[in-house]
Write a protein that holds these residues in place. Sequence first.
Motif, PDB file in Angstrom:
ATOM      1  N   LEU A 207       0.813  -1.225   0.000  1.00 44.24           N
ATOM      2  CA  LEU A 207       0.000   0.000   0.000  1.00 44.24           C
ATOM      3  C   LEU A 207       0.844   1.272   0.000  1.00 44.24           C
ATOM      4  O   LEU A 207       0.304   2.373  -0.175  1.00 44.24           O
ATOM      5  CB  LEU A 207      -0.916   0.011   1.231  1.00 44.24           C
ATOM      6  CG  LEU A 207      -1.956  -1.110   1.332  1.00 44.24           C
ATOM      7  CD1 LEU A 207      -2.738  -0.995   2.634  1.00 44.24           C
ATOM      8  CD2 LEU A 207      -2.906  -1.066   0.136  1.00 44.24           C
ATOM      9  N   LEU A 209       2.505   2.452   2.694  1.00 43.96           N
ATOM     10  CA  LEU A 209       2.225   3.115   3.967  1.00 43.96           C
ATOM     11  C   LEU A 209       3.313   2.833   4.987  1.00 43.96           C
ATOM     12  O   LEU A 209       4.135   1.926   4.814  1.00 43.96           O
ATOM     13  CB  LEU A 209       0.877   2.639   4.526  1.00 43.96           C
ATOM     14  CG  LEU A 209      -0.370   2.939   3.706  1.00 43.96           C
ATOM     15  CD1 LEU A 209      -1.582   2.261   4.344  1.00 43.96           C
ATOM     16  CD2 LEU A 209      -0.606   4.442   3.607  1.00 43.96           C
ATOM     17  N   VAL A 214      -0.425   0.490  10.092  1.00 44.60           N
ATOM     18  CA  VAL A 214      -1.248  -0.583   9.525  1.00 44.60           C
ATOM     19  C   VAL A 214      -1.554  -1.610  10.607  1.00 44.60           C
ATOM     20  O   VAL A 214      -0.681  -1.947  11.413  1.00 44.60           O
ATOM     21  CB  VAL A 214      -0.532  -1.262   8.340  1.00 44.60           C
ATOM     22  CG1 VAL A 214      -1.348  -2.434   7.804  1.00 44.60           C
ATOM     23  CG2 VAL A 214      -0.259  -0.237   7.236  1.00 44.60           C
ATOM     24  N   LYS A 235      -6.816  -2.146   8.799  1.00 43.22           N
ATOM     25  CA  LYS A 235      -6.945  -0.720   9.116  1.00 43.22           C
ATOM     26  C   LYS A 235      -5.624  -0.034   8.786  1.00 43.22           C
ATOM     27  O   LYS A 235      -4.566  -0.542   9.159  1.00 43.22           O
ATOM     28  CB  LYS A 235      -7.293  -0.535  10.597  1.00 43.22           C
ATOM     29  CG  LYS A 235      -8.688  -1.019  10.940  1.00 43.22           C
ATOM     30  CD  LYS A 235      -9.013  -0.767  12.395  1.00 43.22           C
ATOM     31  CE  LYS A 235     -10.420  -1.267  12.741  1.00 43.22           C
ATOM     32  NZ  LYS A 235     -10.726  -1.064  14.172  1.00 43.22           N
ATOM     33  N   PRO A 237      -8.878   1.131   6.324  1.00 42.77           N
ATOM     34  CA  PRO A 237      -9.641   0.359   5.346  1.00 42.77           C
ATOM     35  C   PRO A 237      -9.075   0.539   3.938  1.00 42.77           C
ATOM     36  O   PRO A 237      -8.715   1.649   3.533  1.00 42.77           O
ATOM     37  CB  PRO A 237     -11.051   0.958   5.455  1.00 42.77           C
ATOM     38  CG  PRO A 237     -11.103   1.553   6.818  1.00 42.77           C
ATOM     39  CD  PRO A 237      -9.720   2.065   7.090  1.00 42.77           C
ATOM     40  N   CYS A 238      -8.969  -0.569   3.220  1.00 47.26           N
ATOM     41  CA  CYS A 238      -8.451  -0.521   1.859  1.00 47.26           C
ATOM     42  C   CYS A 238      -8.938  -1.761   1.115  1.00 47.26           C
ATOM     43  O   CYS A 238      -9.529  -2.665   1.700  1.00 47.26           O
ATOM     44  CB  CYS A 238      -6.929  -0.470   1.863  1.00 47.26           C
ATOM     45  SG  CYS A 238      -6.195  -1.842   2.757  1.00 47.26           S
ATOM     46  N   SER A 239      -8.690  -1.794  -0.160  1.00 48.41           N
ATOM     47  CA  SER A 239      -9.097  -2.961  -0.956  1.00 48.41           C
ATOM     48  C   SER A 239      -7.881  -3.507  -1.692  1.00 48.41           C
ATOM     49  O   SER A 239      -6.933  -2.777  -1.989  1.00 48.41           O
ATOM     50  CB  SER A 239     -10.190  -2.572  -1.961  1.00 48.41           C
ATOM     51  OG  SER A 239      -9.732  -1.545  -2.827  1.00 48.41           O
ATOM     52  N   PHE A 240      -7.922  -4.812  -1.954  1.00 47.52           N
ATOM     53  CA  PHE A 240      -6.837  -5.487  -2.650  1.00 47.52           C
ATOM     54  C   PHE A 240      -7.386  -6.230  -3.853  1.00 47.52           C
ATOM     55  O   PHE A 240      -8.546  -6.665  -3.847  1.00 47.52           O
ATOM     56  CB  PHE A 240      -6.145  -6.495  -1.723  1.00 47.52           C
ATOM     57  CG  PHE A 240      -5.554  -5.904  -0.485  1.00 47.52           C
ATOM     58  CD1 PHE A 240      -4.288  -5.341  -0.507  1.00 47.52           C
ATOM     59  CD2 PHE A 240      -6.254  -5.918   0.713  1.00 47.52           C
ATOM     60  CE1 PHE A 240      -3.734  -4.794   0.638  1.00 47.52           C
ATOM     61  CE2 PHE A 240      -5.709  -5.381   1.864  1.00 47.52           C
ATOM     62  CZ  PHE A 240      -4.448  -4.814   1.823  1.00 47.52           C
TER      63      PHE A 240
END
Length: 358
Positions: A207, A209, A214, A235, A237-240
């Motif tokens: 990501l 980050l 994370v 956390k 929130p994200c999508s893969f």
Amino acid sequence: MEKQQNYEALQRISRITAHLAPFTSQMEEADLLRGSVCRSKGGSSGFKVAILGAAGGIGQPLSLLMKMNPLVSVLHLYDVVNTPGVTADVSHMNTGAVVRGFLGQQQLESALSGMDLVIIPAGVPRKPGMTRDDLFNINAGIVRTLCEGISKSCPHAIVNLISNPVNSTVPIAAEVFKKMGMYEPKRLLGVTTLDVVRANTFVAEVLGLDPREVNVPVVGGHAGVTILPLLSQVKPPCSFTTEEISYLTERIQNGGTEVVEAKAGAGSATLSMAFAAAKFADACLRGLRGDADVVECSFVASEVTELPFFASKVRLGRMGIEEIFSLGPLSEFERSGLEKAKKELAQSIDKGIRFIRK
């Protein structure tokens, strides 16, 4: 007056050097553990922590990290070999914790007396020609002996169990405590934090980050397919993509193998494991102190699934585990992974239980 001054000088020297040599008698131990001696001058109050297996590959860096923890006032280092050297080395660090070393099984109960938290990285690594059953039998026997000592000397301590295979050694510890009439499931925690640490790191890489920002829940167990990262609950929130989910899950599950291969047979994950163990121990100590909302993942006695033990998010407090959280909503990929994890976990748990009951 001169006699009194000489006596006091000898007492000071005795206190300074006491940690270098293992205790020789119960009387000597009782004298050294009095509050006036156990605290460094100006040191703040804190908790008493024992590390069993302190001279090993995980134990040494873990001892260093726990000596640095401001919540630790007394640190007991125990092993069957090399404890005096590790104790002397760590004791030179100018932090508040007072360090004592203990050598050999005859001093196990002294090492454990009055402890608030016991961390167990003890065990042997797999060597050439050694089968997995050989390794299991050796480490299972070590865990049994250490847990018998805990039952006698500090039955109400929180126990952090690192010794592999965690999926079996936690059930072994539970069975030993039951036999001794001292089983408190809320105080027995298998350390799976390394899986979380790896998950946070690998996800952060994907990501872009900071890994410290994370948080990936990792449930199930602590070996291979039993390690189930819940990427749907990351956390922030994200999508893969499907490919990212598959890549991340496999890398998290095989993180230990990645290190073993990189070290080319010269060892396994000792430094990152020590970091993870210290992080989890700190969470336990903050819980003991009464801090609110201390939540970590751990392999514990649980009713989250039909299995008697399962790694889940738990809230830690003054009594150990105060709450075990449900799995929450799972993706289809995670539901499939959960079924695979449970099948292998059941066998590992049963193997541990049978080792004590046979």
